[in-house]
Design a protein around this motif. Structure first.
Motif, PDB file in Angstrom:
ATOM      1  N   SER A   1      10.650   2.101  -0.440  1.00 54.95           N
ATOM      2  CA  SER A   1       9.350   1.281  -0.159  1.00 54.95           C
ATOM      3  C   SER A   1       9.740  -0.074  -0.747  1.00 54.95           C
ATOM      4  CB  SER A   1       8.086   1.729  -0.420  1.00 54.95           C
ATOM      5  OG  SER A   1       7.279   1.010  -0.217  1.00 54.95           O
ATOM      6  N   SER A   2      10.059  -0.021  -2.213  1.00 57.78           N
ATOM      7  CA  SER A   2      10.657  -1.127  -2.968  1.00 57.78           C
ATOM      8  C   SER A   2      11.691  -1.868  -2.345  1.00 57.78           C
ATOM      9  CB  SER A   2      10.498  -0.769  -4.300  1.00 57.78           C
ATOM     10  OG  SER A   2       9.659   0.030  -4.815  1.00 57.78           O
ATOM     11  N   LEU A   3      12.632  -1.250  -1.930  1.00 62.28           N
ATOM     12  CA  LEU A   3      13.847  -1.959  -1.268  1.00 62.28           C
ATOM     13  C   LEU A   3      13.523  -2.856  -0.136  1.00 62.28           C
ATOM     14  CD1 LEU A   3      17.210  -0.067  -0.808  1.00 62.28           C
ATOM     15  CD2 LEU A   3      16.237  -1.282   1.297  1.00 62.28           C
ATOM     16  N   LEU A   4      12.533  -2.175   0.619  1.00 62.54           N
ATOM     17  CA  LEU A   4      12.000  -3.089   2.071  1.00 62.54           C
ATOM     18  C   LEU A   4      11.370  -4.235   1.561  1.00 62.54           C
ATOM     19  CD1 LEU A   4      11.195  -0.417   4.287  1.00 62.54           C
ATOM     20  CD2 LEU A   4      13.294  -1.569   4.273  1.00 62.54           C
TER      21      LEU A   4
ATOM     22  N   GLY B   1      16.910  -4.152  -2.871  1.00 60.17           N
ATOM     23  CA  GLY B   1      16.498  -4.806  -1.556  1.00 60.17           C
ATOM     24  C   GLY B   1      16.977  -6.336  -1.674  1.00 60.17           C
ATOM     25  N   ILE B   2      16.847  -6.941  -2.964  1.00 54.96           N
ATOM     26  CA  ILE B   2      17.120  -8.135  -2.862  1.00 54.96           C
ATOM     27  C   ILE B   2      18.960  -8.473  -2.787  1.00 54.96           C
ATOM     28  CG2 ILE B   2      17.688 -10.188  -4.733  1.00 54.96           C
ATOM     29  CD1 ILE B   2      15.173  -9.376  -5.962  1.00 54.96           C
ATOM     30  N   LEU B   3      19.608  -7.423  -3.045  1.00 62.26           N
ATOM     31  CA  LEU B   3      21.153  -7.288  -3.044  1.00 62.26           C
ATOM     32  C   LEU B   3      21.369  -7.109  -1.573  1.00 62.26           C
ATOM     33  CD1 LEU B   3      22.466  -5.373  -6.086  1.00 62.26           C
ATOM     34  CD2 LEU B   3      22.843  -7.737  -5.821  1.00 62.26           C
ATOM     35  N   LEU B   4      20.463  -6.512  -0.994  1.00 57.11           N
ATOM     36  CA  LEU B   4      20.643  -6.100   0.560  1.00 57.11           C
ATOM     37  C   LEU B   4      20.348  -7.439   1.405  1.00 57.11           C
ATOM     38  CD1 LEU B   4      21.139  -4.227   3.015  1.00 57.11           C
ATOM     39  CD2 LEU B   4      18.669  -3.464   2.721  1.00 57.11           C
ATOM     40  N   MET B   5      19.184  -8.048   0.997  1.00 58.32           N
ATOM     41  CA  MET B   5      19.090  -9.317   1.695  1.00 58.32           C
ATOM     42  C   MET B   5      20.263 -10.436   1.517  1.00 58.32           C
ATOM     43  SD  MET B   5      15.402 -11.246   1.852  1.00 58.32           S
ATOM     44  CE  MET B   5      15.268 -11.865   0.201  1.00 58.32           C
TER      45      MET B   5
ATOM     46  N   SER C   1       0.728  -1.212   0.016  1.00 52.94           N
ATOM     47  CA  SER C   1       0.112  -0.090   0.073  1.00 52.94           C
ATOM     48  C   SER C   1       0.940   1.344   0.113  1.00 52.94           C
ATOM     49  CB  SER C   1      -0.974   0.065   1.102  1.00 52.94           C
ATOM     50  OG  SER C   1      -0.332  -0.043   2.615  1.00 52.94           O
ATOM     51  N   SER C   2       2.112   1.089   0.484  1.00 54.30           N
ATOM     52  CA  SER C   2       3.065   2.405   0.516  1.00 54.30           C
ATOM     53  C   SER C   2       3.564   2.627  -0.959  1.00 54.30           C
ATOM     54  CB  SER C   2       4.019   2.241   1.704  1.00 54.30           C
ATOM     55  OG  SER C   2       4.917   0.983   1.276  1.00 54.30           O
ATOM     56  N   THR C   3       3.764   1.755  -1.524  1.00 53.75           N
ATOM     57  CA  THR C   3       4.326   1.692  -2.879  1.00 53.75           C
ATOM     58  C   THR C   3       3.207   1.988  -3.771  1.00 53.75           C
ATOM     59  OG1 THR C   3       5.694  -0.261  -2.727  1.00 53.75           O
ATOM     60  CG2 THR C   3       5.061   0.406  -4.958  1.00 53.75           C
ATOM     61  N   PHE C   4       1.990   2.012  -3.448  1.00 56.15           N
ATOM     62  CA  PHE C   4       0.858   2.177  -4.285  1.00 56.15           C
ATOM     63  C   PHE C   4       0.648   3.629  -4.085  1.00 56.15           C
ATOM     64  CE2 PHE C   4      -4.051   2.673  -3.927  1.00 56.15           C
ATOM     65  CZ  PHE C   4      -4.172   3.017  -5.085  1.00 56.15           C
ATOM     66  N   ALA C   5       0.564   4.111  -2.756  1.00 54.01           N
ATOM     67  CA  ALA C   5       0.567   5.491  -2.387  1.00 54.01           C
ATOM     68  C   ALA C   5       1.650   6.456  -3.038  1.00 54.01           C
ATOM     69  CB  ALA C   5       0.470   5.686  -0.697  1.00 54.01           C
ATOM     70  N   ALA C   6       3.080   5.884  -2.785  1.00 56.31           N
ATOM     71  CA  ALA C   6       4.025   6.683  -3.419  1.00 56.31           C
ATOM     72  C   ALA C   6       3.975   6.838  -4.841  1.00 56.31           C
ATOM     73  CB  ALA C   6       5.353   5.854  -3.157  1.00 56.31           C
TER      74      ALA C   6
ATOM     75  N   SER D   1       8.556  14.107  -7.863  1.00 54.89           N
ATOM     76  CA  SER D   1       9.525  14.885  -7.225  1.00 54.89           C
ATOM     77  C   SER D   1      10.620  13.822  -6.799  1.00 54.89           C
ATOM     78  CB  SER D   1       8.975  15.508  -5.995  1.00 54.89           C
ATOM     79  OG  SER D   1       8.718  14.671  -4.950  1.00 54.89           O
ATOM     80  N   ARG D   2      11.902  14.571  -6.118  1.00 58.88           N
ATOM     81  CA  ARG D   2      13.002  13.600  -5.750  1.00 58.88           C
ATOM     82  C   ARG D   2      12.428  13.042  -4.496  1.00 58.88           C
ATOM     83  NH1 ARG D   2      18.378  17.425  -6.344  1.00 58.88           N
ATOM     84  NH2 ARG D   2      18.306  17.599  -8.747  1.00 58.88           N
ATOM     85  N   LEU D   3      11.743  13.666  -3.470  1.00 60.17           N
ATOM     86  CA  LEU D   3      11.206  12.882  -2.464  1.00 60.17           C
ATOM     87  C   LEU D   3      10.401  11.737  -2.584  1.00 60.17           C
ATOM     88  CD1 LEU D   3      11.229  12.689   0.712  1.00 60.17           C
ATOM     89  CD2 LEU D   3       9.249  14.570   0.577  1.00 60.17           C
ATOM     90  N   ARG D   4       9.464  11.797  -3.517  1.00 61.43           N
ATOM     91  CA  ARG D   4       8.540  10.914  -3.877  1.00 61.43           C
ATOM     92  C   ARG D   4       9.360   9.641  -4.538  1.00 61.43           C
ATOM     93  NH1 ARG D   4       7.188   8.744  -9.380  1.00 61.43           N
ATOM     94  NH2 ARG D   4       4.912   8.633  -9.472  1.00 61.43           N
ATOM     95  N   ASN D   5      10.219   9.884  -5.442  1.00 60.62           N
ATOM     96  CA  ASN D   5      10.924   8.885  -6.083  1.00 60.62           C
ATOM     97  C   ASN D   5      11.862   8.258  -4.946  1.00 60.62           C
ATOM     98  OD1 ASN D   5       9.993   9.768  -8.566  1.00 60.62           O
ATOM     99  ND2 ASN D   5      11.727  11.035  -9.023  1.00 60.62           N
ATOM    100  N   ALA D   6      12.270   8.799  -4.008  1.00 56.31           N
ATOM    101  CA  ALA D   6      13.201   8.308  -2.890  1.00 56.31           C
ATOM    102  C   ALA D   6      12.224   7.254  -2.231  1.00 56.31           C
ATOM    103  CB  ALA D   6      13.935   9.401  -2.223  1.00 56.31           C
ATOM    104  N   LEU D   7      11.108   7.785  -1.912  1.00 57.71           N
ATOM    105  CA  LEU D   7       9.908   7.224  -0.936  1.00 57.71           C
ATOM    106  C   LEU D   7       9.775   5.979  -1.588  1.00 57.71           C
ATOM    107  CD1 LEU D   7       7.779   9.881   0.541  1.00 57.71           C
ATOM    108  CD2 LEU D   7       9.427   8.371   1.679  1.00 57.71           C
ATOM    109  N   LEU D   8       9.446   5.793  -3.118  1.00 64.76           N
ATOM    110  CA  LEU D   8       9.022   4.893  -4.044  1.00 64.76           C
ATOM    111  C   LEU D   8      10.279   3.656  -3.842  1.00 64.76           C
ATOM    112  CD1 LEU D   8       7.191   3.428  -5.876  1.00 64.76           C
ATOM    113  CD2 LEU D   8       8.037   4.536  -7.337  1.00 64.76           C
ATOM    114  N   ILE D   9      11.603   4.258  -4.094  1.00 66.06           N
ATOM    115  CA  ILE D   9      12.804   3.206  -4.042  1.00 66.06           C
ATOM    116  C   ILE D   9      12.819   2.562  -2.522  1.00 66.06           C
ATOM    117  CG2 ILE D   9      15.176   3.126  -4.273  1.00 66.06           C
ATOM    118  CD1 ILE D   9      15.101   5.207  -6.571  1.00 66.06           C
TER     119      ILE D   9
END
Length: 430
Positions: free
Chosen positions: A173-176, A217-221, A152-157, A163-171
């Motif tokens: 959320s997807s990273l987690l 996110g996959i690389l992080l995990m 839902s956070s990805t959907f909202a983002a 904007s840069r903030l919006r793009n950062a939030l989207l990345i």
């Protein structure tokens, strides 16, 4: 005045929702094996005993816990560190996740203009919280509600202005997402692919940002498990697991294990079953949606996108992994959004018959969810009370004991005994 009144009512409903959930947290559903599997490593980590579990069937208590859902027990560990490890405490975090999920869905519906009416948007998120597959996800301690939160956070983002903030939030959320559950990765990628099929380049930028976030996110995990010397074990438990169709394909290639052939033959029926894990709820919301598709105005690109997304989710997850009843919130949530989008498109005066026909199945599907759970909890209060278990544990379990427990008594035993083993513990041998 109306706005203030609406805000007061909304806050009141949120408070009532939290109070009723907290009051009945230990009554329904009872602690279950999956809840213990994810809470045990969280409690161990919070108490400084390492990220491990003596309840997990495919790992020993001395190994670093290597499930495909590390984020949920890590967040629970931080929560437990502050508030304690009681059953009621661990479940409260899920209720908070559920509330934030509903807020994100509300924002997405508003920003995309999918549901123009504010009242309908509020009814939509209340309806979602009532549905059994969603209510069960936040009423029991599994990672599913965290997955709904990130979806839902990805959907909202994606609905926010660029904007840069919006793009950062989207990345972010997807990273987690991969850390929450690999099934969520497949779910989001399925929605993205179907969206690209219908909307083409309009979603290309968002799709790229999501894929970048998922990849990171996959690389992080992978790095997380490699750093803790458990990457091989993680791959065996997830990608190579015989519990998934993808894992059985891998075992067929490596070990010439032919079980996958049978599974592939059975897959069409398994797929149909996966659409109706919760038959009463699914049938009621499906009938409602079909009624709303009768008017020509609702036979449009957005509804076709919703239909294909709903049908594709269990198909893709079933082929690449598994789609159990715990994951039903995925296609049910998509279907519910389609219902309220379709209601919002109709002229209430011209389509009165259709709209009135939808009220009964919608109300019934809501009543057999969260309200039904509350009914069970309050009507069976004495039978489901943890008091007798608390008294027995206090009398018979000392700090020097090592016990083997049923999930129902896990929390009382865990806070008293020296060592606690789940009945499904396999010592690393499955």
């Amino acid at each position: 005045m109306n706005t203030n009144c609406g805000s007061i009512i909304t806050v009141f409903l949120i408070v009532i929702f939290l109070l009723l959930n907290i009051t009945t947290a230990t009554l329904y559903p009872e602690p279950w094996v999956d809840e213990v599997l994810y809470i045990d490593p969280a409690i161990n980590l919070a108490e400084g005993n390492g990220f491990n579990s003596s309840a997990w069937p495919s790992q020993s208590k001395d190994e670093f816990w290597s499930s495909n859902s590390p984020l949920y027990p890590i967040l629970e560990a931080a929560w437990i560190k502050v508030f304690g490890s009681e059953l009621i405490v661990t479940r409260v975090l899920s209720y908070i996740f559920a509330l934030f999920s509903s807020i994100f869905i509300y924002l997405g519906l508003k920003n995309y203009n999918l549901v123009r009416s504010e009242k309908l948007r509020k009814i939509c998120i209340i309806f979602l919280l009532m549905l059994f597959p969603v209510a069960y996800a936040y009423r029991i301690g599994r990672p599913d509600i965290l997955c709904l939160l990130l979806a839902s956070s990805t959907f909202a983002a994606t609905s926010f202005p660029s904007s840069r903030l919006r793009n950062a939030l989207l990345i972010f959320s997807s990273l987690l997402t991969p850390l929450a559950n690999l099934s969520l990765v497949f779910f989001i990628l399925t929605i993205v692919c179907v969206g690209f099929l219908f909307f083409g380049r309009k979603i290309l930028k968002d799709a790229t940002l999501i894929v970048v976030g998922l990849s990171l996110g996959i690389l992080l995990m992978l790095g997380f498990y490699w750093f803790n010397d458990s990457l091989y074990r993680f791959l065996m438990i997830s990608v190579g697991s015989g519990h998934t169709l993808l894992g059985q394909v891998a075992q067929y290639i490596v070990f010439d294990d032919a079980r996958v052939i049978t599974k592939l033959k059975e897959f069409p029926m398994i797929y149909l079953k996966s659409l109706f894990w919760w038959p009463y709820t699914t049938l009621l919301v499906t009938v409602t949606y079909l009624l709303l598709l009768i008017p020509k105005i609702n036979r449009n690109k957005i509804n076709y996108f919703i239909i294909i997304s709903m049908l594709s989710t269990p198909l893709v997850l079933g082929l690449l992994g598994k789609y159990t009843w715990h994951y039903s919130w995925m296609h049910i949530s998509v279907l519910s959004i389609g219902i309220f989008y379709s209601i919002d498109q109709l002229d209430w005066q011209k389509k009165t018959i259709i709209l009135r026909s939808c009220v009964v199945p919608l109300v019934l599907s809501a009543l057999i969810g969260w309200p039904w759970m509350m009914g069970i909890a309050f009507s069976e209060w004495d039978e489901r009370s943890q008091e007798s278990i608390e008294q027995f544990a206090e009398k018979h379990i000392s700090s020097n004991d090592t016990v083997v427990i049923d999930p129902y008594v896990y929390f009382e035993a865990k806070k008293r005994a020296k060592g606690v083993y789940g009945t499904g513990y396999g010592g690393g041998h499955g």
